[in-house]
Design an enzyme around this catalytic site. Structure first.
Site, PDB file in Angstrom:
ATOM      1  N   LYS A 156      58.849 -22.961  59.825  1.00 39.53           N
ATOM      2  CA  LYS A 156      58.228 -21.933  60.676  1.00 39.53           C
ATOM      3  C   LYS A 156      57.152 -21.233  59.870  1.00 39.53           C
ATOM      4  O   LYS A 156      57.417 -20.679  58.809  1.00 39.53           O
ATOM      5  CB  LYS A 156      59.295 -20.929  61.140  1.00 39.53           C
ATOM      6  N   ASP A 182      54.331 -11.582  62.305  1.00 41.72           N
ATOM      7  CA  ASP A 182      55.097 -11.486  63.547  1.00 41.72           C
ATOM      8  C   ASP A 182      55.216 -10.026  63.969  1.00 41.72           C
ATOM      9  O   ASP A 182      56.111  -9.312  63.543  1.00 41.72           O
ATOM     10  CB  ASP A 182      56.500 -12.096  63.349  1.00 41.72           C
ATOM     11  N   LYS A 224      57.514  -5.179  67.899  1.00 42.44           N
ATOM     12  CA  LYS A 224      58.665  -4.786  67.079  1.00 42.44           C
ATOM     13  C   LYS A 224      58.655  -3.284  66.841  1.00 42.44           C
ATOM     14  O   LYS A 224      57.607  -2.684  66.652  1.00 42.44           O
ATOM     15  CB  LYS A 224      58.601  -5.498  65.717  1.00 42.44           C
ATOM     16  N   ASP A 255      57.265 -14.063  57.628  1.00 46.57           N
ATOM     17  CA  ASP A 255      57.776 -14.941  58.682  1.00 46.57           C
ATOM     18  C   ASP A 255      57.244 -16.383  58.563  1.00 46.57           C
ATOM     19  O   ASP A 255      57.503 -17.218  59.409  1.00 46.57           O
ATOM     20  CB  ASP A 255      57.429 -14.334  60.043  1.00 46.57           C
ATOM     21  N   GLU A 298      59.336 -16.033  69.060  1.00 47.77           N
ATOM     22  CA  GLU A 298      58.202 -16.964  68.967  1.00 47.77           C
ATOM     23  C   GLU A 298      58.460 -18.126  68.014  1.00 47.77           C
ATOM     24  O   GLU A 298      57.852 -19.182  68.140  1.00 47.77           O
ATOM     25  CB  GLU A 298      56.930 -16.214  68.545  1.00 47.77           C
ATOM     26  N   ARG A 330      60.994 -20.087  67.691  1.00 49.53           N
ATOM     27  CA  ARG A 330      61.515 -21.275  68.375  1.00 49.53           C
ATOM     28  C   ARG A 330      60.429 -21.975  69.192  1.00 49.53           C
ATOM     29  O   ARG A 330      60.518 -23.160  69.470  1.00 49.53           O
ATOM     30  CB  ARG A 330      62.737 -20.894  69.220  1.00 49.53           C
TER      31      ARG A 330
HETATM   32  N1  BES Z   1      60.850 -13.287  62.715  1.00 48.75           N
HETATM   33  C1  BES Z   1      61.828 -12.737  63.560  1.00 48.75           C
HETATM   34  C2  BES Z   1      63.223 -12.781  62.955  1.00 48.75           C
HETATM   35  C3  BES Z   1      63.458 -11.846  61.823  1.00 48.75           C
HETATM   36  C4  BES Z   1      63.614 -10.498  62.039  1.00 48.75           C
HETATM   37  C5  BES Z   1      63.605 -12.333  60.558  1.00 48.75           C
HETATM   38  C6  BES Z   1      63.873  -9.648  60.971  1.00 48.75           C
HETATM   39  C7  BES Z   1      63.867 -11.515  59.499  1.00 48.75           C
HETATM   40  C8  BES Z   1      63.993 -10.157  59.704  1.00 48.75           C
HETATM   41  C9  BES Z   1      61.890 -13.497  64.883  1.00 48.75           C
HETATM   42  O1  BES Z   1      60.707 -14.032  65.347  1.00 48.75           O
HETATM   43  C10 BES Z   1      62.356 -12.525  65.901  1.00 48.75           C
HETATM   44  O2  BES Z   1      61.666 -11.584  66.160  1.00 48.75           O
HETATM   45  N2  BES Z   1      63.522 -12.772  66.433  1.00 48.75           N
HETATM   46  C11 BES Z   1      64.108 -11.921  67.383  1.00 48.75           C
HETATM   47  C12 BES Z   1      64.768 -12.849  68.363  1.00 48.75           C
HETATM   48  C13 BES Z   1      65.111 -12.260  69.670  1.00 48.75           C
HETATM   49  C14 BES Z   1      63.942 -11.705  70.410  1.00 48.75           C
HETATM   50  C15 BES Z   1      65.764 -13.389  70.455  1.00 48.75           C
HETATM   51  C16 BES Z   1      65.143 -11.041  66.710  1.00 48.75           C
HETATM   52  O3  BES Z   1      65.773 -11.475  65.739  1.00 48.75           O
HETATM   53  O4  BES Z   1      65.285  -9.905  67.114  1.00 48.75           O
HETATM   54 ZN    ZN Z   2      59.348 -14.459  63.835  1.00 47.23          ZN
HETATM   55 ZN    ZN Z   3      59.601 -12.607  66.466  1.00 47.57          ZN
END
Ligand code: BES
Ligand code: ZN
Ligand code: ZN
Length: 472
Positions: free
Chosen positions: A240, A245, A252, A262, A323, A325
Site C-alpha cells: 500500500k 491519507d 480524519k 501510510d 482507501e 483496500r
Molecule cells: N491508513 C489508515 C489506517 C491507519 C490508521 C493506520 C491509523 C495506522 C494508524 C486507513 O486508510 C484507514 O483510514 N482506515 C480506517 C478504516 C475504516 C474507515 C474502515 C480506520 O482504520 O479507521
Molecule cells: Zn490509509
Molecule cells: Zn484511510
C-alpha cells in the site's frame, strides 16, 4: 563502512564488551550486573581502547538472538559523539548471536536527517566495525553472514527514510523515483510504471479514484527480480503506497500529521528489492506498489459513489477513509490475472483497528493458505518481527455486500475492522494463495526502542526477506 573480523583487539574509539548477567569480566570495576540492556561507559588512559562500553545481555540461560540484538542497539543509543571505529568482543563466539548483536547495533545507528541543516545534529558514520573472534568455525559462519547483515540493515534504514519523509517530499512521483533507483542499481531488476491515464484505460477504477481529490495522481509501480528458471512462477509482493491519507471527504479527526506513513507497505516492498539486488538469491519476485494520495480537493471521490475494480467488481464507497483496500484490490486483481503468481503477499497500514486488536508491536496476519501462514509465523519467530493471525471469518462477508453494488468498502458491523479489511481483499484473490499483513500498529513508534528509534520502524523487511529465503 568496513565490517570485518579479527583475532585480536587493535586501536578503536570504542570497545564494546557485551556480557551475561553475573559474568562481568573481572578487570572492570563497578557494580554493573549485566542485566538486560544495562550499560556503562568506562574511560581509560590506555590509548589502544580509550573508551569501553559494557553492555548486559541478561541471564545466559534466557538469552536469545533478540536479547543480543537489543543489547547491540542499546550500546549505540548512548553515544552523542562520533565513534568512527568500534570493536566488539563477544562473550560467546556464536555466529548467529553475534550477527544479531551487529544487526541491532547497525539498526540503532539511524536518524532521519534529510531536512536537518545543522551538521551537529547529523549522525556521524561508523567507519570501521570489527568483531574479535578466535574460533575458526564461528569466524567462517559469521564472515558469510556479514554481507547479508549489511544489506539487510541498510535496506531497513532506507525504508525508514522513505516512510519518515514528509508527503511533500514523498509522493507518487518521488516514490517512483525510489523504485527507479533500485532498478538501476540491480542488474537483475526491471521496472514498469503505469500513470493515471494508463491505469484508467486498463480499468483500475478503484486505484485511480483514491487520488481524485489530489494533485498528485495515482501510479502503479512494478519491480521484477528474476534469477530463477523461466518456468518459475513469481512470488508477488504488493504494498500500500498512500503517500498521505487525510481520509478524503471522511476527513480524519486525529493524528493527521502521522499519515505520511501510510506508504509503509510500498516502502517495505522496495526494501526487500534492495536486498534481492545486493544478495542475488535464486528467486523470482515481483513487487507492486500502489501509490496514491487520499485528499479532499475538488473531484474527490464522494461517499455513495460506485466504482468498478479491475476485475469488474463494483464497489460502493461508504467511507472514503477506507482507501487502502481500494488501491490494493485493483493491484491484487491485476496480479491474479496477469502474473501467474505462485503466491501473493500484500503488506499495508490498512486499519487503525489493528492497533486496537494487537497494539504497536505486532502485525496482523490473515491468509487463505495454511502453508504461507506457517512459513510467515516461522519467519516472524526467527526475526522477532511478530505477527498474529486473525481469522478470515466467512460469516462476516455478508456485511460487505452493498444493496446497490457487489461490495461496499466499509461496513460498521461487525466491528472487527482488521478482519473486514482482510475479507475485502480476499475477494480479489480468486483463490490464489495469499497472505495479508496489516501494519496499522507496527509501522510507527512514538517511543525509542533498543534498535528502533522513534518514527518509522522499518519492520517487516527482515520478516519478508527471511520468509523468501526459506519458502519453497
Ligand atoms: N491508513 C489508515 C489506517 C491507519 C490508521 C493506520 C491509523 C495506522 C494508524 C486507513 O486508510 C484507514 O483510514 N482506515 C480506517 C478504516 C475504516 C474507515 C474502515 C480506520 O482504520 O479507521
Ligand atoms: Zn490509509
Ligand atoms: Zn484511510
Amino acid at each position: 563502512m568496513k565490517l570485518s573480523l579479527q583475532s585480536k583487539i587493535t586501536h578503536c574509539d570504542l570497545l564494546v564488551l557485551p556480557f551475561y548477567e553475573g559474568k562481568k569480566p573481572n578487570e572492570y570495576q563497578g557494580d554493573f550486573e549485566g542485566k538486560k540492556n544495562e550499560t556503562i561507559l568506562l574511560y581509560q588512559k590506555n590509548k589502544l581502547t580509550p573508551r569501553i562500553a559494557l553492555v548486559g545481555l541478561g541471564k545466559q540461560n534466557e538469552s536469545t538472538a533478540e536479547t543480543w540484538r537489543e543489547a547491540g542497539g542499546t550500546v549505540m543509543k548512548h553515544f552523542k559523539k562520533p565513534m568512527h571505529s568500534i570493536t566488539i568482543v563477544p562473550p560467546k563466539e556464536d555466529a548467529h548471536l553475534v550477527g544479531a548483536f551487529l544487526e541491532g547495533l547497525l539498526l540503532a545507528h539511524y536518524r532521519y536527517e534529510t531536512f536537518l541543516s545543522d551538521a551537529d545534529r547529523k549522525l556521524q558514520p561508523i567507519q570501521t566495525l570489527t568483531v574479535v573472534i578466535e574460533n575458526k568455525t564461528a569466524h567462517k559462519t559469521l564472515e558469510a553472514l556479514l554481507q547479508e547483515i549489511l544489506a539487510v540493515t541498510e535496506a531497513v534504514k532506507s525504508v525508514r527514510s522513505m516512510v519518515n519523509a514528509p508527503s511533500n517530499a514523498m509522493n507518487a512521483r518521488t516514490l517512483t523515483a525510489e523504485a527507479e533507483k533500485i532498478a538501476k542499481a540491480g542488474k537483475k531488476i526491471s521496472i514498469k510504471v503505469w500513470d493515471e491515464a494508463k491505469l484508467k484505460k486498463m480499468g483500475m477504477g478503484c486505484l485511480v479514484s483514491v487520488s481524485n481529490g489530489a494533485k498528485e495522481k495515482s501510479r502503479l509501480i512494478m519491480l521484477e527480480y528474476k534469477n530463477a528458471p523461466t518456468n518459475k512462477k513469481p512470488i508477488v509482493l504488493i504494498g500500500k503506497g498512500i503517500c498521505f491519507d487525510a481520509g478524503g471527504l471522511h476527513l480524519k479527526q486525529r493524528n493527521l500529521e502521522e499519515m505520511k506513513y501510510d506508504m509503509t507497505g510500498a516502502a517495505t516492498v522496495f526494501g526487500v528489492f534492495q536486498i534481492l539486488s545486493r544478495l542475488k538469491p535464486n528467486l523470482h519476485v515481483i513487487g507492486l506498489a500502489a501509490a496514491a494520495e487520499n485528499l479532499l480537493g475538488e473531484g474527490a471521490t464522494k461517499p455513495g459513489d460506485i466504482l468498478t475494480a479491475y476485475d469488474g467488481t463494483t464497489v460502493e464507497i461508504t467511507n472514503t477513509d477506507a482507501e487502502g483496500r481500494l488501491v490494493l484490490c485493483d493491484t491484487i486483481a491485476y496480479a491474479v490475472k496477469n502474473l501467474k503468481p505462485e503466491m501473493i503477499i500484500d503488506i499495508a497500514t490498512l486499519t487503525g483497528a489493528a492497533i486496537v486488536a494487537l497494539g504497536y508491536e505486532l502485525s496482523a496476519l490473515m491468509s487463505n493458505s495454511p502453508h504461507i501462514t506457517e512459513q510467515l509465523k516461522q519467519a516472524a519467530h526467527r526475526t522477532h518481527e511478530k505477527v498474529w493471525e486473525l481469522p478470515l471469518e466467512p460469516s462476516y462477508k455478508k456485511e460487505m455486500k452493498s444493496p446497490i453494488a457487489d461490495l461496499m468498502n466499509y461496513s460498521a458491523a461487525p466491528s472487527a475492522g482488521t478482519i473486514m479489511g482482510g475479507l475485502y481483499l480476499e475477494h480479489f484473490t480468486k483463490g490464489t494463495p495469499w497472505a495479508h499483513l496489516d501494519m496499522g500498529g507496527s509501522a510507527w513508534t512514538n517511543e525509542n526502542k533498543p534498535y528502533i528509534p522513534k518514527g518509522a520502524t522499518g519492520r517487516n523487511v527482515r520478516l519478508l526477506w527471511d520468509f523468501l529465503k526459506h519458502v519453497s
